[in-house]
Design a protein around this motif. Structure first.
Motif, PDB file in Angstrom:
ATOM      1  N   ASN A 246     -25.161 -43.369   2.637  1.00 57.46           N
ATOM      2  CA  ASN A 246     -26.274 -42.713   3.327  1.00 57.46           C
ATOM      3  C   ASN A 246     -26.741 -43.526   4.528  1.00 57.46           C
ATOM      4  O   ASN A 246     -27.028 -42.974   5.592  1.00 57.46           O
ATOM      5  N   MET A 247     -26.844 -44.842   4.358  1.00 50.71           N
ATOM      6  CA  MET A 247     -27.311 -45.691   5.458  1.00 50.71           C
ATOM      7  C   MET A 247     -26.309 -45.726   6.619  1.00 50.71           C
ATOM      8  O   MET A 247     -26.700 -45.833   7.771  1.00 50.71           O
ATOM      9  N   LEU A 248     -25.027 -45.637   6.299  1.00 50.00           N
ATOM     10  CA  LEU A 248     -23.992 -45.806   7.329  1.00 50.00           C
ATOM     11  C   LEU A 248     -23.277 -44.504   7.671  1.00 50.00           C
ATOM     12  O   LEU A 248     -22.206 -44.527   8.278  1.00 50.00           O
ATOM     13  N   GLN A 249     -23.891 -43.386   7.363  1.00 50.29           N
ATOM     14  CA  GLN A 249     -23.231 -42.106   7.577  1.00 50.29           C
ATOM     15  C   GLN A 249     -22.944 -41.797   9.049  1.00 50.29           C
ATOM     16  O   GLN A 249     -22.030 -41.033   9.359  1.00 50.29           O
ATOM     17  N   GLU A 250     -23.705 -42.389   9.938  1.00 46.27           N
ATOM     18  CA  GLU A 250     -23.493 -42.157  11.367  1.00 46.27           C
ATOM     19  C   GLU A 250     -22.398 -43.058  11.945  1.00 46.27           C
ATOM     20  O   GLU A 250     -22.006 -42.890  13.096  1.00 46.27           O
ATOM     21  N   TRP A 251     -21.935 -44.014  11.169  1.00 43.79           N
ATOM     22  CA  TRP A 251     -20.904 -44.944  11.636  1.00 43.79           C
ATOM     23  C   TRP A 251     -19.521 -44.331  11.428  1.00 43.79           C
ATOM     24  O   TRP A 251     -19.270 -43.643  10.439  1.00 43.79           O
ATOM     25  N   SER A 252     -18.615 -44.612  12.356  1.00 45.91           N
ATOM     26  CA  SER A 252     -17.232 -44.165  12.184  1.00 45.91           C
ATOM     27  C   SER A 252     -16.567 -45.010  11.096  1.00 45.91           C
ATOM     28  O   SER A 252     -17.046 -46.099  10.746  1.00 45.91           O
ATOM     29  N   VAL A 253     -15.457 -44.517  10.581  1.00 47.07           N
ATOM     30  CA  VAL A 253     -14.702 -45.278   9.574  1.00 47.07           C
ATOM     31  C   VAL A 253     -14.253 -46.614  10.169  1.00 47.07           C
ATOM     32  O   VAL A 253     -14.298 -47.649   9.503  1.00 47.07           O
ATOM     33  N   ASP A 254     -13.845 -46.597  11.443  1.00 44.02           N
ATOM     34  CA  ASP A 254     -13.430 -47.849  12.094  1.00 44.02           C
ATOM     35  C   ASP A 254     -14.578 -48.853  12.160  1.00 44.02           C
ATOM     36  O   ASP A 254     -14.388 -50.048  11.922  1.00 44.02           O
ATOM     37  N   GLU A 255     -15.784 -48.378  12.474  1.00 40.27           N
ATOM     38  CA  GLU A 255     -16.948 -49.268  12.509  1.00 40.27           C
ATOM     39  C   GLU A 255     -17.254 -49.820  11.112  1.00 40.27           C
ATOM     40  O   GLU A 255     -17.564 -51.001  10.957  1.00 40.27           O
ATOM     41  N   GLN A 256     -17.150 -48.967  10.109  1.00 42.87           N
ATOM     42  CA  GLN A 256     -17.384 -49.416   8.738  1.00 42.87           C
ATOM     43  C   GLN A 256     -16.356 -50.464   8.327  1.00 42.87           C
ATOM     44  O   GLN A 256     -16.697 -51.477   7.711  1.00 42.87           O
ATOM     45  N   GLU A 257     -15.098 -50.242   8.660  1.00 44.30           N
ATOM     46  CA  GLU A 257     -14.030 -51.199   8.328  1.00 44.30           C
ATOM     47  C   GLU A 257     -14.250 -52.532   9.036  1.00 44.30           C
ATOM     48  O   GLU A 257     -14.103 -53.600   8.432  1.00 44.30           O
ATOM     49  N   LEU A 258     -14.607 -52.474  10.309  1.00 40.72           N
ATOM     50  CA  LEU A 258     -14.866 -53.704  11.070  1.00 40.72           C
ATOM     51  C   LEU A 258     -16.034 -54.472  10.466  1.00 40.72           C
ATOM     52  O   LEU A 258     -15.964 -55.689  10.282  1.00 40.72           O
ATOM     53  N   PHE A 259     -17.105 -53.766  10.142  1.00 38.42           N
ATOM     54  CA  PHE A 259     -18.274 -54.400   9.546  1.00 38.42           C
ATOM     55  C   PHE A 259     -17.907 -55.042   8.206  1.00 38.42           C
ATOM     56  O   PHE A 259     -18.309 -56.179   7.918  1.00 38.42           O
TER      57      PHE A 259
END
Length: 145
Positions: A119-132
Motif C-alpha cells: 500500500n505504501m509503495l503502490q505508486e512505485w514501479s517494480v524497478d524502483e521497488q527492486e532498486l530500493f
C-alpha cells in the motif's frame, strides 16, 4: 554543513533517522498487524528461511549477545512458536526450530506486513521497488561488515 561533508550522506542520515521514527510511530499508533513483536517475528522469519539453528548461531546472525537471544527464544518457546531439540551433531547443545503454530503466526504477520508495504509503495514501479530493496540490503550488510 560541515566542511567536507557529502550532502548525499547528510541526507541519507536524516532520511534514515526520519524513517525509523515514522516506522516506530506507525507500529505504535496504527492498527497493529498480527500480534508478533518485532524480535519474535525476526526470529521466526530467520528459522523459517534458514532452518533449525543453535542459539549461538542465531545470536551471531542477529549480532546480539547470547543472553538477549536466549530470552527471546524462551519467550517464543513458551508461546509454542519454536521448539528445542538436542543437536544431533553435538548432544550437549540444543537446536531451535519453528513449530507449525509459529509458522502459522509468522505467515499471517508477514502477509499483513507485506500488504502494508504494498500500500505504501503502490505508486512505485517494480524497478524502483527492486532498486530500493537492493539498496536497503546493501545498507543492512554495511552495518555488519
Amino acid at each position: 554543513m560541515q566542511k567536507g561533508t557529502n550532502r548525499a550522506i547528510e541526507r541519507i542520515e536524516y532520511e534514515i533517522t526520519t524513517f525509523i521514527r515514522h516506522a516506530v510511530y506507525k507500529e505504535k499508533t496504527d492498527k497493529k498487524i498480527g500480534f508478533l513483536d518485532r524480535s519474535i517475528y525476526l526470529l521466526l522469519r530467520n528459522l523459517e528461511e534458514s532452518g533449525p539453528a543453535r542459539l549461538k548461531t542465531l545470536a551471531e546472525r542477529f549480532k546480539l549477545d547470547i543472553s538477549t537471544l536466549s530470552r527471546q527464544a524462551s519467550t517464543a518457546e513458551a508461546k509454542g512458536f519454536i521448539s528445542r531439540s538436542k543437536d544431533s551433531s553435538d548432544g550437549r547443545g540444543s537446536v531451535f526450530q519453528i513449530t507449525p503454530l509459529g509458522r502459522e503466526n509468522l505467515l499471517a504477520d508477514k502477509k499483513g506486513r507485506i500488504e502494508r508495504f504494498q500500500n505504501m509503495l503502490q505508486e512505485w514501479s517494480v524497478d524502483e521497488q527492486e532498486l530500493f530493496a537492493d539498496l536497503l540490503s546493501s545498507l543492512n550488510d554495511s552495518f555488519i561488515e
